[in-house]
Design a protein around this motif. Structure first.
Motif, PDB file in Angstrom:
ATOM      1  N   GLN A 169       0.845  -1.191   0.000  1.00 27.26           N
ATOM      2  CA  GLN A 169       0.000   0.000   0.000  1.00 27.26           C
ATOM      3  C   GLN A 169       0.885   1.247   0.000  1.00 27.26           C
ATOM      4  N   ASN A 170       0.440   2.277  -0.665  1.00 28.24           N
ATOM      5  CA  ASN A 170       1.183   3.544  -0.707  1.00 28.24           C
ATOM      6  C   ASN A 170       0.560   4.502   0.308  1.00 28.24           C
ATOM      7  N   GLU A 171       1.291   4.781   1.395  1.00 29.31           N
ATOM      8  CA  GLU A 171       0.772   5.648   2.448  1.00 29.31           C
ATOM      9  C   GLU A 171       1.775   6.765   2.710  1.00 29.31           C
ATOM     10  N   GLU A 172       1.272   7.901   3.170  1.00 30.36           N
ATOM     11  CA  GLU A 172       2.146   9.017   3.514  1.00 30.36           C
ATOM     12  C   GLU A 172       2.788   8.751   4.878  1.00 30.36           C
ATOM     13  N   ILE A 173       4.097   8.820   4.915  1.00 30.67           N
ATOM     14  CA  ILE A 173       4.841   8.507   6.139  1.00 30.67           C
ATOM     15  C   ILE A 173       5.696   9.704   6.515  1.00 30.67           C
ATOM     16  N   TYR A 174       5.454  10.262   7.746  1.00 35.60           N
ATOM     17  CA  TYR A 174       6.329  11.288   8.292  1.00 35.60           C
ATOM     18  C   TYR A 174       7.455  10.564   9.031  1.00 35.60           C
ATOM     19  N   PHE A 175       8.637  10.582   8.421  1.00 34.64           N
ATOM     20  CA  PHE A 175       9.686   9.649   8.819  1.00 34.64           C
ATOM     21  C   PHE A 175      10.285   9.990  10.182  1.00 34.64           C
ATOM     22  N   TYR A 176      10.325  11.244  10.575  1.00 36.96           N
ATOM     23  CA  TYR A 176      10.887  11.611  11.884  1.00 36.96           C
ATOM     24  C   TYR A 176      10.053  10.980  13.005  1.00 36.96           C
ATOM     25  N   ASP A 177       8.711  11.170  12.943  1.00 37.81           N
ATOM     26  CA  ASP A 177       7.832  10.567  13.952  1.00 37.81           C
ATOM     27  C   ASP A 177       7.897   9.046  13.897  1.00 37.81           C
ATOM     28  N   PHE A 178       8.027   8.537  12.685  1.00 39.30           N
ATOM     29  CA  PHE A 178       8.120   7.090  12.479  1.00 39.30           C
ATOM     30  C   PHE A 178       9.327   6.523  13.235  1.00 39.30           C
ATOM     31  N   ILE A 179      10.495   7.181  13.085  1.00 35.17           N
ATOM     32  CA  ILE A 179      11.729   6.717  13.728  1.00 35.17           C
ATOM     33  C   ILE A 179      11.655   6.903  15.247  1.00 35.17           C
ATOM     34  N   LYS A 180      11.091   8.035  15.707  1.00 32.74           N
ATOM     35  CA  LYS A 180      10.966   8.275  17.152  1.00 32.74           C
ATOM     36  C   LYS A 180      10.153   7.167  17.814  1.00 32.74           C
ATOM     37  N   GLU A 181       9.091   6.754  17.155  1.00 32.09           N
ATOM     38  CA  GLU A 181       8.254   5.682  17.697  1.00 32.09           C
ATOM     39  C   GLU A 181       9.051   4.384  17.823  1.00 32.09           C
ATOM     40  N   LYS A 182       9.882   4.088  16.805  1.00 23.15           N
ATOM     41  CA  LYS A 182      10.689   2.860  16.837  1.00 23.15           C
ATOM     42  C   LYS A 182      11.728   2.933  17.948  1.00 23.15           C
ATOM     43  N   MET A 183      12.325   4.102  18.127  1.00 21.97           N
ATOM     44  CA  MET A 183      13.345   4.259  19.153  1.00 21.97           C
ATOM     45  C   MET A 183      12.765   4.083  20.553  1.00 21.97           C
ATOM     46  N   GLU A 184      11.518   4.524  20.753  1.00 20.07           N
ATOM     47  CA  GLU A 184      10.866   4.331  22.047  1.00 20.07           C
ATOM     48  C   GLU A 184      10.648   2.845  22.327  1.00 20.07           C
ATOM     49  N   PHE A 185      10.379   2.089  21.280  1.00 17.17           N
ATOM     50  CA  PHE A 185      10.186   0.642  21.423  1.00 17.17           C
ATOM     51  C   PHE A 185      11.474  -0.040  21.885  1.00 17.17           C
ATOM     52  N   PHE A 186      12.630   0.468  21.376  1.00 14.24           N
ATOM     53  CA  PHE A 186      13.927  -0.135  21.713  1.00 14.24           C
ATOM     54  C   PHE A 186      14.645   0.624  22.840  1.00 14.24           C
ATOM     55  N   GLU A 187      13.911   1.478  23.569  1.00 12.98           N
ATOM     56  CA  GLU A 187      14.551   2.344  24.559  1.00 12.98           C
ATOM     57  C   GLU A 187      15.317   1.530  25.609  1.00 12.98           C
ATOM     58  N   GLU A 188      14.732   0.448  26.094  1.00 11.56           N
ATOM     59  CA  GLU A 188      15.392  -0.353  27.135  1.00 11.56           C
ATOM     60  C   GLU A 188      16.712  -0.936  26.638  1.00 11.56           C
ATOM     61  N   GLU A 189      16.729  -1.487  25.405  1.00  3.66           N
ATOM     62  CA  GLU A 189      17.945  -2.079  24.854  1.00  3.66           C
ATOM     63  C   GLU A 189      19.020  -1.006  24.630  1.00  3.66           C
ATOM     64  N   ILE A 190      18.572   0.196  24.212  1.00  6.50           N
ATOM     65  CA  ILE A 190      19.527   1.281  23.984  1.00  6.50           C
ATOM     66  C   ILE A 190      20.173   1.715  25.300  1.00  6.50           C
ATOM     67  N   ASN A 191      19.368   1.856  26.337  1.00  8.10           N
ATOM     68  CA  ASN A 191      19.890   2.263  27.642  1.00  8.10           C
ATOM     69  C   ASN A 191      20.787   1.195  28.242  1.00  8.10           C
ATOM     70  N   LEU A 192      20.454  -0.054  27.979  1.00  8.78           N
ATOM     71  CA  LEU A 192      21.256  -1.159  28.530  1.00  8.78           C
ATOM     72  C   LEU A 192      22.697  -1.101  28.047  1.00  8.78           C
ATOM     73  N   LYS A 193      22.913  -0.628  26.818  1.00  5.55           N
ATOM     74  CA  LYS A 193      24.274  -0.513  26.266  1.00  5.55           C
ATOM     75  C   LYS A 193      24.817   0.906  26.310  1.00  5.55           C
ATOM     76  N   ASN A 194      24.049   1.837  26.891  1.00  3.98           N
ATOM     77  CA  ASN A 194      24.481   3.242  26.970  1.00  3.98           C
ATOM     78  C   ASN A 194      24.828   3.796  25.583  1.00  3.98           C
ATOM     79  N   LEU A 195      23.952   3.572  24.616  1.00  3.25           N
ATOM     80  CA  LEU A 195      24.217   3.993  23.238  1.00  3.25           C
ATOM     81  C   LEU A 195      23.783   5.441  23.023  1.00  3.25           C
ATOM     82  N   GLU A 196      24.530   6.143  22.196  1.00  2.04           N
ATOM     83  CA  GLU A 196      24.160   7.495  21.769  1.00  2.04           C
ATOM     84  C   GLU A 196      23.382   7.396  20.465  1.00  2.04           C
TER      85      GLU A 196
END
Length: 478
Positions: free
Chosen positions: A327-354
């Motif tokens: 399907q062709n949908e309009e995607i605002y990529f900044y919000d899209f990525i922020k949502e993904k990063m929130e999903f992986f927040e625990e794994e990111i903090n566990l490794k102290n990643l920037e």
């Protein structure tokens, strides 16, 4: 080559024996072994076809300097080789010669003359090369080969003549009759008489052939009609079965590969979930908040791993067997990525990643959100899993020449150069992560499949132990 080698070795041994005798009888013999060897070489050059040359890499007499072949041979001796053989070569007159060289080592008798050079018994001294002309050997071979070929030809001709005569009288002339009869049958002439009376198997074959022709004539018309129907049905059925068989094999292999991979990868996270669940249910641990918090985090993290694994299986199953309508949908990529990063927040903090997100807030384009979500989840998950402690993840996006360019960069363990082209193959895992990191080998293969379906391009650059950069190029049109 064997004859030349035997001659060369024999000459070398005779020279070594002569040198040893001169060395051990130095009181009775005037010249030293090296001088004796050189003078014998001069005599051989004048009086015989062969000749030899003594040489060393530590020259006393410059006339004994080695040529290219001898330098190469001495280098091989120093590296532990017992003998050095050369290919057959041609001299200045165009004659073929065989060159052979073997090493000379210091013994006690040699030290009488060479003590001042600092040699020790058993140490490499130099070598003797032997030149053996091949003209006599070639002449003998040519003479022998000629006699062999003549004899073989005569014997072969005689045997073939006898066999042909016997075959013709006993078998061939009758078989010719059967051959003529067979051609008649081919032309649909079934009234055949071979008249072969040999009272043996050939006559039995002839009688059976005549009987066959009679039966064929009776059933030909009926067979034609039935054969036409049978062939038509068989071709249709065979084609249908072939297609179904190919599909069945492909599906069976796919299921087997997926089940093997999933069964292997499910074991570790499932074991951890069960183990920490028992900790949560243990009455003795109810007051230990630190242990309980750790157990919940482990269960959550491994549940995510299982969820991603099953999503991979479901996604690739849809792509392979059930089809997937993008399907062709309009995607605002900044919000899209922020949502993904929130999903992986625990794994990111566990490794102290920037994490750096270089995407304008209003940056948008059109694509299938579900497919893109799988692609982004996989690439972010890889950037976290294979990254170093306190490493960097950088995600960028831009539009250039009517193309959307998405970049995922991490400072992780990287990929060996020889394996970058293989990592998008299904079930393939890089050698340097197999033992340390869990995985199914499906993720990047699905990413590659999705990007190809979207008419995009996937590029991977990496340096082992330093970084990995994944770039996705998509069309920007709606």
């Amino acid at each position: 080559m064997e004859q030349a080698e035997i001659q060369a070795k024999t000459l070398f041994k005779m020279i070594v024996i002569t040198r040893q005798w001169v060395a051990e009888n130095d009181k009775r013999i005037d010249p030293v072994p090296a001088v004796a060897t050189k003078e014998l070489s001069q005599y051989a050059n004048r009086m015989a076809d062969f000749r030899f040359h003594i040489t060393s890499d530590k020259l006393v007499n410059p006339e004994n300097a080695p040529d290219k072949f001898e330098k190469k041979a001495m280098q091989a001796f120093k590296e532990g080789r017992a003998e050095e053989y050369a290919k057959i070569i041609e001299n200045d007159n165009g004659e073929k010669i065989y060159r052979y060289m073997a090493p000379l080592y210091i013994n006690k008798a040699c030290l009488k003359c060479h003590y001042y050079q600092g040699y020790e018994v058993g140490e490499f001294r130099g070598g003797i090369s032997v030149y053996v002309p091949l003209k006599n050997i070639e002449a003998a071979m040519q003479s022998t080969n000629f006699l062999f070929y003549i004899s073989g030809f005569i014997i072969y001709t005689g045997i073939m003549f006898a066999v042909i005569v016997l075959l013709n009288n006993l078998i061939l002339k009758h078989l010719k009759k059967l051959n003529v009869a067979a051609h008649s049958v081919f032309n649909k002439n079934y009234n055949i008489k071979t008249d072969i009376k040999t009272n043996d198997e050939i006559q039995e074959l002839s009688d059976a052939f005549e009987l066959m022709c009679k039966r064929v004539a009776k059933s030909e018309e009926n067979l034609k009609s039935r054969l036409k129907d049978a062939v038509s049905g068989y071709v249709k059925l065979n084609e249908e079965l072939r297609k179904k068989n190919q599909e069945l094999r492909r599906t069976t292999k796919f299921k087997t590969d997926v089940l093997d991979s999933v069964a292997h990868e499910v074991r570790t996270p499932m074991t951890k979930i069960l183990s920490y669940t028992e900790i949560l249910l243990d009455p003795n641990m109810k007051n230990d908040e630190e242990v309980l918090e750790k157990a919940v985090k482990v269960i959550k993290r491994n549940s995510k791993t299982l969820n991603m694994l099953f999503n991979q299986v479901i996604t690739i199953t849809k792509l392979e067997h059930f089809g997937y309508e993008y399907q062709n949908e309009e995607i605002y990529f900044y919000d899209f990525i922020k949502e993904k990063m929130e999903f992986f927040e625990e794994e990111i903090n566990l490794k102290n990643l920037e994490v750096r997100i270089n995407i304008p807030e209003n940056f948008h384009f059109y694509a299938d959100s579900q497919a893109l979500s799988y692609v982004v989840n996989n690439l972010i998950s890889n950037s976290i899993k294979y990254n170093k402690e306190k490493g960097l993840i950088e995600i960028s996006a831009e539009e250039k020449d009517k193309q959307i360019i998405l970049s995922f960069y991490d400072t992780g363990i990287g990929i060996p150069g020889g394996e970058i082209q293989k990592i998008t193959q299904r079930f393939y895992r890089v050698e340097n992560i197999k033992k340390k990191y869990a995985g199914s080998g499906l993720g990047l293969s699905i990413v590659k499949r999705i990007i190809d379906d979207l008419n995009g391009k996937l590029e991977i650059k990496s340096k082992e132990g330093s970084f990995t950069l994944v770039t996705i190029t998509l069309q920007s049109g709606k």
